[in-house]
Enzyme design. Structure first.
Site, mmCIF file in Angstrom:
data_model
loop_
_atom_site.group_PDB
_atom_site.id
_atom_site.type_symbol
_atom_site.label_atom_id
_atom_site.label_comp_id
_atom_site.label_asym_id
_atom_site.label_seq_id
_atom_site.Cartn_x
_atom_site.Cartn_y
_atom_site.Cartn_z
ATOM 1 N N HIS A 1 0.803 -1.213 0.000
ATOM 2 C CA HIS A 1 0.000 0.000 0.000
ATOM 3 C C HIS A 1 0.842 1.272 0.000
ATOM 4 C CE1 HIS A 1 -3.490 -2.503 0.405
ATOM 5 N NE2 HIS A 1 -4.275 -1.448 0.406
ATOM 6 N N SER B 1 -0.040 -0.904 -6.290
ATOM 7 C CA SER B 1 0.185 -1.970 -7.271
ATOM 8 C C SER B 1 0.997 -1.490 -8.469
ATOM 9 C CB SER B 1 -1.157 -2.501 -7.778
ATOM 10 O OG SER B 1 -1.837 -3.171 -6.751
ATOM 11 N N LYS C 1 -13.886 -6.815 -9.945
ATOM 12 C CA LYS C 1 -13.020 -7.634 -10.784
ATOM 13 C C LYS C 1 -12.461 -8.818 -9.987
ATOM 14 C CE LYS C 1 -9.594 -7.152 -14.371
ATOM 15 N NZ LYS C 1 -9.427 -6.275 -15.540
ATOM 16 N N ASP C 2 -12.096 -8.568 -8.725
ATOM 17 C CA ASP C 2 -11.596 -9.656 -7.878
ATOM 18 C C ASP C 2 -12.663 -10.724 -7.664
ATOM 19 O OD1 ASP C 2 -9.040 -8.803 -7.608
ATOM 20 O OD2 ASP C 2 -9.245 -7.983 -5.588
ATOM 21 N N GLU D 1 4.158 -33.766 -2.947
ATOM 22 C CA GLU D 1 3.008 -33.228 -3.659
ATOM 23 C C GLU D 1 3.488 -32.466 -4.892
ATOM 24 O OE1 GLU D 1 0.156 -34.659 -2.545
ATOM 25 O OE2 GLU D 1 -0.807 -32.954 -1.566
#
Lengths: 419, 173
Positions: free
Chosen positions: A221, A225, A249-250, A293
């Protein structure tokens, strides 16, 4: 004083109980600055920017399902396997919760890998976001330990022998290796004592992950971004408020994520697991083929590529540690691969290399797999140590656009900053 | 001034040193609690009756949670083990150092590479190129004395401490 005035200015006017609480604990204000209308976000973010919020969702799912699984799980060598079978057969919805937890871990790693490749492609780790990258890597490392300790808990054959092989890696340390291994085990062999501490760590480390994730977002922050063009935000015309534009959008990503997870859970819950782990741990018999895995296979391949025990351990550790140096190994000033025609191709070669390492890790170290694994391991390090710095010096990047808004909106002058 | 400075520095260093040593001492119980506990250490020996074992037969017993291989070796196996060329041995040890009585080979059945259990205890098992034991995980071959001959394992199979209590009883540990 200026600070407190800003504070007052940005504050939403809330009345009644909400206002009373807000005056004392400004949580609405905090959320608004973090993911609300007061958080300006580059308007050109594409779907590759969904994976941060999806990782957060995956973490929440893992913690919720994990807390309830632990209500039924018995962390002893005698009781563990049976308690997991009881969860699968007798506990109400136990099968669902356990399948969500196990497949959720896989989906979590898939999301994190896409999140990391996004950073590689768009140069998100570059100045001034190096610490955002570092904190993300610390989370990744904690996730590996958490996933490995969790894989041991069902106490099946794969659990037991994965624990044996991986803890034995510490015996590669000269002189004190055996003492370290016995300290890890709390015994002279892998057994209930190890299981107990792995259970404890598997519960505790996610708390650390939550803590580091908060610091990761705090650092994010500060400079906010990166974006697909990799250029700085120059003014309000380049941004949109996080809410409602990017919350919406998320949520599209959340829908896809949940579809994938539900698809695995309901249609192929064991496709990513090893059948051998439904056989109870037997300290006197090793399965013919021990594999981790899928999400750890590339690192397992690097471990086995070096024909020396200690060397393999160093190479595997180095493959993660080198990621911390990437912001400085990548000498290009241009962030986004969109404007780096040569790097773009090497990016995809690197993606292919990690996939090859994954395939090698899944196969027994025999014949051609040995040499393929060694070549792929070599290329992994070559990419970081040689290709990244050299490309920054020799590549001529394409011209960068003037600003995000001109690139996104064409010639339209000063678009309305949306509310 | 100088005098108060050095006095203050001394106090800083002394306080810092005490805090460091104190922190280290406080951390030790948290670290040492992970080492094998008293009850684990107390279970450290096992007695085994060898009388049912004919030459050429093996049994696996559990000692400290680990498999111990006990093999009643045949004369041919003993001969093979004793005749090994020292230059062929990666971790040199004559057979006589690995057994108290050449008929009885007693060793920890844990591969010295990454801890898998080698095959070779059953007649039907793969026994490797030296007719001893073979680890399926990463392909280590051990001879009839349990010595590493080929593959990634760095050392011979470990020999536990043991004593023969009488002709056919052995105490391991």
């Amino acid at each position: 004083m200026a600070d407190s005035q800003d504070h007052e200015h940005n504050k939403m006017q809330l009345k009644g109980v909400m206002g009373w609480v807000e005056y004392r604990l400004p949580w609405v204000n905090l959320l608004n600055n973090a993911v609300g209308t007061n958080y300006p976000t580059p308007r050109n973010l594409n779907y590759w920017w969904n994976f941060g919020s999806l990782a957060g969702l995956a973490l929440v799912i893992e913690i919720l399902t994990g807390v309830v699984l632990n209500m039924h799980y018995v962390p002893t060598a005698e009781g563990a396997f049976a308690s997991v079978e009881r969860i699968m057969r007798d506990v109400n919805f136990g099968w669902l919760i356990r399948y969500v937890h196990a497949n959720g871990a896989s989906v979590f790693f898939a999301v994190i890998y896409l999140h990391m490749f996004r950073s590689f492609y768009y140069g998100s780790y570059k100045n001034p976001r190096e610490l955002v990258w570092w904190l993300g890597l610390i989370i990744f490392f904690l996730m590996i330990i958490t996933a490995f300790t969790g894989y041991v808990l069902p106490w099946g054959q794969m659990s037991f022998w994965a624990a044996t092989v991986i803890t034995n890696l510490a015996s590669a340390v000269p002189v004190v290796g055996t003492d370290i291994v016995q300290w890890l085990w709390g015994d002279f062999s892998v057994g209930g004592s190890l299981l107990g501490r792995f259970n404890s760590l598997h519960y505790a480390l996610p708390v650390a992950i939550v803590g580091v994730a908060v610091i990761h977002m705090w650092a994010l922050h500060e400079h906010r971004s990166n974006n697909p063009l990799g250029i700085e935000v120059k003014g309000p015309q380049d941004t949109l408020p996080f809410h409602p534009y990017f919350t919406a959008k998320d949520l599209v990503g959340v829908g896809v994520f949940l579809l994938v997870l539900a698809g695995l859970v309901f249609y192929a819950p064991n496709i990513l697991g090893e059948p051998d782990n439904y056989v109870p741990a037997n300290p006197l018999q090793t399965p013919n083929h021990i594999v981790p895995e899928w999400y750890l296979l590339p690192f397992y391949a690097i471990l086995r590529a070096v024909p020396d025990k200690l060397g393999g351990v160093i190479a595997m550790g180095g493959s993660i540690i080198i990621l911390f140096a990437v912001p400085w190994l990548d000498t290009s000033k241009v962030r986004s691969a969109k404007f780096r025609p040569i790097y773009k191709q090497f990016f995809w070669l690197f993606v292919i290399d990690t996939l090859i390492l994954g395939v090698v890790g899944a196969n027994a170290p025999e014949g051609n797999w040995i040499i393929i694994g060694q070549l792929a391991t070599f290329y992994y390090f070559f990419h970081f140590i040689v290709i990244l710095p050299v490309l920054g010096w020799i590549e001529s990047p394409k011209p960068l656009p003037d600003s995000i808004s001109t690139s996104v909106l064409g010639d339209k002058k000063s678009p309305e900053p949306a509310e | 001034m100088d005098e108060t400075d050095s006095r203050r520095n001394f106090l800083y260093i002394a306080t810092g040193a005490f805090a460091t040593v104190g922190g280290g001492l406080a951390a030790w119980p948290l670290i040492h609690q992970m080492n094998p506990a008293a009850d684990v250490l107390a279970l450290a020996s096992t007695e085994v009756d060898l009388s049912p074992l004919a030459p050429g037969q093996s049994i696996t017993v559990k000692w400290r949670g680990k498999p111990v291989f006990i093999r009643h070796r045949t004369p041919e196996e003993i001969e093979l083990a004793q005749a090994a060329d020292p230059d062929d041995l990666k971790d040199f040890q004559p057979d006589s150092e690995r057994v108290q009585n050449p008929e009885w080979l007693i060793m920890v059945g844990v591969c010295t590479h990454l801890g898998c259990i080698p095959l070779g205890q059953k007649d039907t098992d793969a026994k490797g190129d030296w007719n001893g034991w073979f680890c399926p995980c990463h392909g280590s071959h051990y001879d009839t004395s349990g010595r590493i001959r080929k593959g990634p394992a760095p050392e011979n199979l470990q020999i536990p401490e043991y004593v023969f209590l009488d002709e056919t009883t052995v105490k391991i540990g």
